[in-house]
Design a protein around this motif. Structure first.
Motif, PDB file in Angstrom:
ATOM      1  N   GLN A  42     -11.641   4.090  -2.425  1.00 44.42           N
ATOM      2  CA  GLN A  42     -10.110   4.161  -2.381  1.00 44.42           C
ATOM      3  C   GLN A  42      -9.587   3.572  -0.929  1.00 44.42           C
ATOM      4  N   ALA A  58      -5.603   4.352  -1.058  1.00 45.79           N
ATOM      5  CA  ALA A  58      -5.040   4.626  -2.441  1.00 45.79           C
ATOM      6  C   ALA A  58      -5.884   5.353  -3.321  1.00 45.79           C
ATOM      7  N   GLU A  59      -5.349   6.496  -3.536  1.00 46.44           N
ATOM      8  CA  GLU A  59      -6.117   7.758  -4.270  1.00 46.44           C
ATOM      9  C   GLU A  59      -6.315   7.068  -5.846  1.00 46.44           C
ATOM     10  N   ASP A  60      -5.652   6.189  -6.426  1.00 47.03           N
ATOM     11  CA  ASP A  60      -5.892   5.862  -7.614  1.00 47.03           C
ATOM     12  C   ASP A  60      -6.177   4.290  -7.611  1.00 47.03           C
ATOM     13  N   ARG A  62      -5.119   1.939  -6.380  1.00 44.34           N
ATOM     14  CA  ARG A  62      -4.288   0.794  -6.918  1.00 44.34           C
ATOM     15  C   ARG A  62      -3.697   0.422  -5.635  1.00 44.34           C
ATOM     16  N   ALA A 192       5.570   2.887  -5.755  1.00 40.11           N
ATOM     17  CA  ALA A 192       4.700   4.148  -6.068  1.00 40.11           C
ATOM     18  C   ALA A 192       3.814   4.439  -4.937  1.00 40.11           C
ATOM     19  N   HIS A 194       1.009   6.305  -3.264  1.00 41.65           N
ATOM     20  CA  HIS A 194      -0.292   7.041  -3.529  1.00 41.65           C
ATOM     21  C   HIS A 194      -1.239   7.137  -2.408  1.00 41.65           C
ATOM     22  N   GLY A 195      -0.945   6.990  -1.294  1.00 40.85           N
ATOM     23  CA  GLY A 195      -1.787   6.913  -0.215  1.00 40.85           C
ATOM     24  C   GLY A 195      -1.121   6.497   1.151  1.00 40.85           C
TER      25      GLY A 195
END
Length: 877
Positions: A42, A58-60, A62, A192, A194-195
């Motif tokens: 990640q 990025a947790e996902d 992405r 978005a 995410h991190g």
């Protein structure tokens, strides 16, 4: 141009009638070279330079490869680095940094990530969560309502965090920054989150390298049009077109150069608003009624197009004030056209809300509101935004930032060299200048603060602040001519020179309304215009290297403690140091004390002609007409001959050579407007001088390199060797040059103690070699002329005043011969330059006796005599 860029250009031309794609879009290369990207689960690391690393979590998984509001370009030259795995740690090493990350450990913490760099022979370690307590600051949105950087509650203005830190590192958090798409006119879109998206700057004290790396990823600092470096007139006042015409004619009658006319908000109808600011009326959108407006007030401007035609012929560049917050009111001339194109129901005559973040709304706005006014002759816009700070449609989008982006890139898409006038909107806003610092209080503290504020903004690349020279909001000092003059001294040596004030009749900005100071004010404005080649060259340096014209001392002297302590002096380009006087003169000495720090080396004081050794703190005294400007000894200052404006060709060049063993400069030139400077449409000329083995001063002007449309094929060159004794002879390309007081030739100016060499117009492709011979060594000349310019000027002022004082008590009395004779020294030298050394030596011998005779002057008040003794006493060197 690559096939990719050609395809994008074709697409842009197909999609819009506006001629060119935005440079902001064309410059975007947001995806880094895969060779510099390291991903572990990640976490993604991008080695942008040997001292700049992008850190993403990025947790996902992405990750973001799009351009952001701050970062446009990540595809840079691949730096040398290596990676390895050591006992579960990823180790990344560049020439300057060592990064260690514990693999498979997730989000960045102080336990799983550290970066080490060397600073002054010791290791410095950074970990997430560390406070950058040594950060040197950035800038702020505005100085509205402040007095010396302090608000009414006594709170100091927060300048945030910049890119530079005495700790050796800084961190830019770009996580919440919005994205820009890759359309022909790149547009904002929500991101978005995410991190984390961080940029680690590990440059130690190589501050210039940090700024270079910043503009490499965040975009260059654009070069303003050349006219922007002239004088701007602005005042909040209800002017009619005839009043403005008369005002501009008075400028010309008083021999004041000017380039820009800024017309405040009363150019447009205010729909009955603005009656009482203490009890303001609001419009249906909750904004101040009448602040937003786009329809000319034809009671003041009956024929707007004819008036703007007149400004063009003068010539002037014209800006109009806008407050866009209320969208398009139904009372505006543009309302129906806008609504029809945009698709807005006008049956209820509702306000069309502000939606600048919506592309279709903005394209309608530029086409139906801005273009018609620009076709009439408006050159650029003053966005005087004072409303809600964030977009109501896109969370977190700063309206100031976005308006700057839209207006600037809109001009760029038309093929113009953009210019706007607004406030700072945050990181990335260095790409969209010029800044308007706002409505601060008229005070000595405000003047003093502006020098620190302006220089510190260089730490985020925002190098083009424009201040209200003279101050804005009323105070007890509103009509103080001394404060205005000192503020103007700062203004001519600031990025943008613009006088302004509130709509208060007691605040006067017309120079001729201060008749006792008009000659000095005129001299200052003319100095600004003369210095344009030096200033414009520094502006090109800002574009190329990220180093602003006005810069803090520590950019050049990062290991000198004094560079950080003396916050209210700054460097102006590569060769000049400015220490603005921000206190009134002492009425007993007629001077203001100024403590300043001169960096190592020799420095030449412009007002006095003194060359002093640096590397020390000095206490100097400045009379009201003395400019606190220091220049590196041996510097060559490129200047223009006297001008009325900066629009059009200038085919003359004045090269002022200051005392010193050697020096050089490179003079930058381009067409002054248009975007060609970003390609190859520019030129430069190298000039250097040195003392040769025979003790002669050899000055070389190399042939011009490069070209641009309208570049002069030939020009006249004048060399001014300031603070020297008369030459014995001059040769040009090996041939003797005749002495002449007029036209080509050389002469000696006794008033400025300068050798002046006027050369006939010749090809800019021709190399010039000028050799100046002297009967005196440089040491003899230095001893004879050092500080004399200042002494002559003060003596002339004192003599004029003492004559008045003596005549007041004894009308038939006169001043001692020692005073009259000393005061005429410059004139004697002008008549008999061959006797200059003897006359200067006589001046030195007689000066102490002259002071003694002034001290006991029987026909003057003893206090007056004592005052002028102090005023005329030589300063310690």
């Amino acid at each position: 141009m690559t096939v990719f860029l050609l395809a994008r250009l074709a697409l842009a031309l197909a999609l819009t009638s506006l001629a060119l794609p935005s440079n902001a879009g064309a410059a975007q290369q947001p995806q880094a070279d895969p060779a510099v990207v390291i991903q572990r689960d990640q976490v993604r690391l991008t080695v942008l330079t040997s001292r700049l690393i992008r850190l993403e979590y990025a947790e996902d998984r992405r990750f973001t490869d799009a351009a952001t509001q701050v970062v446009l370009n990540r595809k840079l030259e691949v730096p040398a680095f290596q990676t390895s795995s050591e006992q579960g740690w990823l180790v990344l090493k560049t020439e300057h940094l060592t990064l260690r990350y514990r693999e498979h450990s997730g989000d960045f913490t102080a336990d799983n990530l550290n970066i080490t760099l060397r600073l002054n022979g010791r290791d410095v370690e950074w970990r997430p969560g560390m406070q950058d307590n040594a950060n040197l600051g950035g800038t702020a949105r505005t100085l509205d309502g402040l007095d010396g950087g302090v608000d009414a509650d006594g709170k100091q203005l927060d300048l945030g965090r910049g890119l530079l830190s005495r700790g050796g590192w800084s961190l830019v958090d770009d996580t919440a920054s919005h994205l820009l798409d890759d359309s022909p006119w790149p547009w904002v879109r929500q991101r978005a989150i995410h991190g984390k998206d961080w940029y680690f700057f590990g440059h130690g004290h190589d501050y210039k390298a940090a700024l270079r790396d910043y503009i490499a990823v965040a975009g260059k600092i654009p070069l303003p049009p050349r006219f922007a470096f002239g004088y701007w007139w602005s005042r909040y006042w209800v002017y009619s077109d005839q009043e403005l015409k008369q005002l501009m004619q008075e400028m010309r009658n008083n021999d004041i150069p000017i380039d820009v006319l800024v017309i405040d908000m009363d150019w447009h109808l205010t729909h009955g608003g603005l009656k009482d600011i203490r009890n303001p009326e609001l419009d249906p959108l909750g904004e101040l009624l009448g602040w937003t407006g786009y329809t000319w007030n034809r009671d003041l401007f009956p024929e707007p197009k004819k008036f703007l035609d007149w400004t063009k012929a003068f010539p002037l560049k014209t800006a109009l004030n806008l407050h866009p917050a209320s969208g398009i009111p139904p009372m505006e001339e543009q309302y129906q056209r806008f609504a029809q194109r945009y698709g807005f129901d006008t049956s209820k005559r509702d306000y069309i809300p502000y939606r600048m973040e919506e592309k279709r709304w903005t394209e309608t706005y530029t086409a139906e509101v801005l273009r018609p006014l620009e076709r009439q002759g408006v050159d650029f816009w003053w966005l005087d935004w004072q409303q809600y700070p964030q977009s109501r449609a896109i969370a977190g989008l700063d309206n100031t930032w976005w308006l700057n982006y839209v207006f600037f890139t809109d001009m760029e898409r038309q093929g113009k060299r953009p210019l706007l006038f607004h406030r700072w909107g945050g990181m990335g806003n260095h790409r969209y200048q010029i800044g308007f610092s706002g409505d601060d209080k008229i005070s000595w503290a405000s003047l003093d603060y502006q020098s620190y504020f302006t220089a510190t903004a260089a730490n985020v690349g925002y190098g083009y602040w424009s201040h209200d020279i003279g101050g804005h909001a009323a105070s007890a000092l509103s009509a103080d001519p001394e404060l205005y003059l000192r503020w103007l001294q700062f203004g001519v040596l600031s990025p943008i020179l613009r006088t302004h004030s509130a709509k208060i009749s007691s605040i006067e900005r017309r120079f001729w309304m201060y008749p006792q100071h008009l000659p000095e004010m005129r001299k200052l404005i003319k100095l600004r215009y003369a210095l344009n080649p030096y200033i414009y060259t520094a502006a090109r340096q800002a574009y190329d290297q990220g180093v602003s014209i006005v810069r803090p001392m520590y950019l050049e002297y990062p290991e000198q403690d004094q560079a950080y302590q003396f916050k209210h002096q700054y460097l102006f380009g590569d060769d000049m140091l400015v220490a603005p006087v921000a206190s009134p003169v002492d009425r007993q000495t007629l001077v203001a004390d100024k403590t300043l720090w001169l960096p190592p080396g020799q420095w030449y004081e412009w007002s006095t002609g003194a060359t002093l050794e640096g590397g020390r703190t000095l206490k100097r005294q400045y009379a009201l007409n003395e400019l606190p400007l220091w220049i590196k000894a041996g510097a060559i200052v490129p200047m223009y001959p006297e001008l009325q404006h900066l629009q059009g060709k200038v085919d003359g060049l004045v090269l002022t050579v200051l005392p010193g063993a050697a020096g050089s400069t490179r003079i930058y030139e381009d067409g002054g407007e248009g975007l060609g400077y970003q390609q190859r449409e520019h030129a430069s000329t190298v000039v250097r001088h040195r003392l040769n083995a025979a003790g002669q001063r050899a000055i070389t002007v190399l042939s011009r390199e490069g070209s641009y449309q309208g570049a002069p094929a030939a020009r006249s060159v004048t060399l001014v060797l300031r603070s020297t004794l008369p030459a014995e002879g001059v040769t040009v390309n090996g041939k003797p040059l005749a002495r002449s007081e007029q036209g080509p030739g050389w002469s000696y100016d006794g008033k400025t103690l300068s050798n002046v060499i006027r050369l006939s117009k010749r090809s800019t492709r021709e190399k010039l070699e000028v050799v100046v011979s002297s009967a005196h060594s440089s040491a003899q000349q230095q001893q004879a002329v050092n500080g004399k310019l200042g002494m002559f000027a003060r003596l002339s002022e004192a003599t004029a005043q003492l004559k008045i004082e003596v005549a007041r008590s004894n009308w038939w009395a006169t001043l001692p011969q020692s005073v009259l004779g000393a005061e005429q020294t410059a004139s004697k030298i002008a008549y008999q330059p061959q006797d200059a050394l003897a006359l200067l030596q006589q001046f030195d011998r007689n000066y102490p006796r002259m002071l003694e005779e002034i001290a006991v002057l029987a026909d003057a008040d003893p206090a007056v005599a004592a005052r002028y003794v102090k005023f005329l006493s030589p300063q310690e060197n």
